[in-house]
Design a protein around this motif. Sequence first.
Motif, mmCIF file in Angstrom:
data_model
loop_
_atom_site.group_PDB
_atom_site.id
_atom_site.type_symbol
_atom_site.label_atom_id
_atom_site.label_comp_id
_atom_site.label_asym_id
_atom_site.label_seq_id
_atom_site.Cartn_x
_atom_site.Cartn_y
_atom_site.Cartn_z
ATOM 1 N N SER A 35 58.352 31.200 29.617
ATOM 2 C CA SER A 35 56.975 31.522 29.268
ATOM 3 C C SER A 35 56.917 32.286 27.953
ATOM 4 O O SER A 35 56.025 32.065 27.145
ATOM 5 N N SER A 137 59.992 30.043 44.840
ATOM 6 C CA SER A 137 58.566 29.852 44.539
ATOM 7 C C SER A 137 57.917 31.171 44.125
ATOM 8 O O SER A 137 57.112 31.211 43.194
ATOM 9 N N ILE A 141 56.293 32.241 39.857
ATOM 10 C CA ILE A 141 54.997 32.825 39.471
ATOM 11 C C ILE A 141 55.171 34.263 38.988
ATOM 12 O O ILE A 141 54.508 34.693 38.029
ATOM 13 N N THR A 142 56.099 35.018 39.594
ATOM 14 C CA THR A 142 56.330 36.405 39.147
ATOM 15 C C THR A 142 56.858 36.411 37.716
ATOM 16 O O THR A 142 56.411 37.211 36.881
ATOM 17 N N LYS A 144 56.372 34.151 35.383
ATOM 18 C CA LYS A 144 55.285 33.773 34.469
ATOM 19 C C LYS A 144 54.361 34.962 34.221
ATOM 20 O O LYS A 144 53.937 35.192 33.098
ATOM 21 N N LEU A 145 54.057 35.701 35.283
ATOM 22 C CA LEU A 145 53.147 36.842 35.143
ATOM 23 C C LEU A 145 53.796 37.970 34.336
ATOM 24 O O LEU A 145 53.147 38.585 33.486
ATOM 25 N N ASN A 222 41.930 25.521 41.446
ATOM 26 C CA ASN A 222 42.865 26.499 40.892
ATOM 27 C C ASN A 222 42.452 26.918 39.477
ATOM 28 O O ASN A 222 42.805 26.264 38.498
ATOM 29 N N THR A 225 44.254 33.424 38.072
ATOM 30 C CA THR A 225 45.667 33.786 38.262
ATOM 31 C C THR A 225 45.960 34.007 39.742
ATOM 32 O O THR A 225 46.997 33.565 40.251
ATOM 33 N N THR A 228 46.509 30.782 41.458
ATOM 34 C CA THR A 228 47.825 30.207 41.133
ATOM 35 C C THR A 228 48.914 30.921 41.933
ATOM 36 O O THR A 228 49.833 30.287 42.456
ATOM 37 N N VAL A 229 48.791 32.257 42.034
ATOM 38 C CA VAL A 229 49.761 33.035 42.812
ATOM 39 C C VAL A 229 49.757 32.544 44.262
ATOM 40 O O VAL A 229 50.807 32.276 44.852
ATOM 41 N N TYR A 232 51.642 29.208 44.745
ATOM 42 C CA TYR A 232 53.104 29.351 44.771
ATOM 43 C C TYR A 232 53.586 30.052 46.046
ATOM 44 O O TYR A 232 54.624 29.706 46.602
#
Lengths: 355, 42
Positions: A35, A137, A141-142, A144-145, A222, A225, A228-229, A232
């Motif tokens: 990212s 999974s 997402i973690t 990306k954040l 979706n 954020t 999206t979380v 996942y």
Amino acid sequence: MSKIIDTLKEKNIAVGWLYAYIHFITEVACFYFLSRVTNGSYIIWLIPFAYDAFAFVPQGLIGRFCDKYSKLNIGIIGTIMLVIATIMQFAFSMNVLANLIILCIGNCIMHVAGAECTLRNSDGKLAHSAIFVAGGSFGVITGKLLAQSVMPYWGIVLLILTMIPFVLLANTYYTKESYSQDACKKFKYANTNIAPLAIILIATFVVIVRGYMGYGIPTAWNKTTLQTVLLYVIMGIGKALGGILSDSFGIRKIAVLSTALAIPFLCFGDNIMIISLIGVMFFSMTMAITLGILVSVLPKTPGLAFGFTTIGLFLGTAPIFFIKIVDSRINIGIIVVLSLLCTLLLSKILNKAEK
Amino acid sequence: MDIYFKNDFIKNNEIVFYAIIVSIIVMVIMCFVFAVMVLKKK
């Protein structure tokens, strides 16, 4: 419910939880890197494509190597490679493709280490590897954040280093038997009346479909954020539940039910989040099931068997880089046909003697 | 057209792109060769 609780008390289930954390941190490191490199946009398409190719496809080959040298603690090597890639990219700004390859190989090694450890120490059960797989999974997402936050690269390096005690602790579960070639002989989920190579091809095809679904399902809902979380998180829960429920109620029942039940939820969940999430959860359950089938066919080489699931995941997600289906009716048609086909194929290749 | 191809993805990155494709094909074939060898050994 008592059956599920019994499954969660299975011998060596802690290995699954240890590797779930390791898998989580591995994905955090990889998706933080990805990212940050692509700056959250997908202008540089080649980087995510190269990542998918080199993080997924070589796992079979690395797995085959680890099957031969099962006593090698590769988890430590993978951790070091992730640290090197992160430091070289963010501290020294060295060639991004070279760093990406190191990161991908590190990722591959961590996955294979998890697969080998959870499969060899599970006594033929699926919950261990399902819990390990589910951790990823949450990590995607973690990562990306964190890349969008002020988190410095050295924070990620420290996070990666926290994996070392977990890898060492997981290794203490190995016994003389689990190092041997017979460690996975209790996996007997495949239909013995079908040629093993055909089962490998069919199971890989089911994984390809699942990989495609992960990106191809209509999710107009979706938009934030948090949503999206949630997507996942539900994917992770579905992957873990696939193994836990299969051990509790029988792999055949769960395989057919989860794939078939997912169809209406995936089709009609485009605008309704809760319906879509139920569909995603059902379809994610097939992950542990296909792995169990592949290990049943290749019990002496669990690393190689795991590699076929990751090849399938890559082949399933690769079309997304080249093709975009605009008409949702075509997409729904593809989902229905492929899901029905997977239900049928899974019912054929699963051992009928299993519950 | 309801389905379209994202050709811009390949543009400007042809050599790296085809190198990746060839590596993928080689790795997938090797995995299947290993699987056949393991199955034959049984």
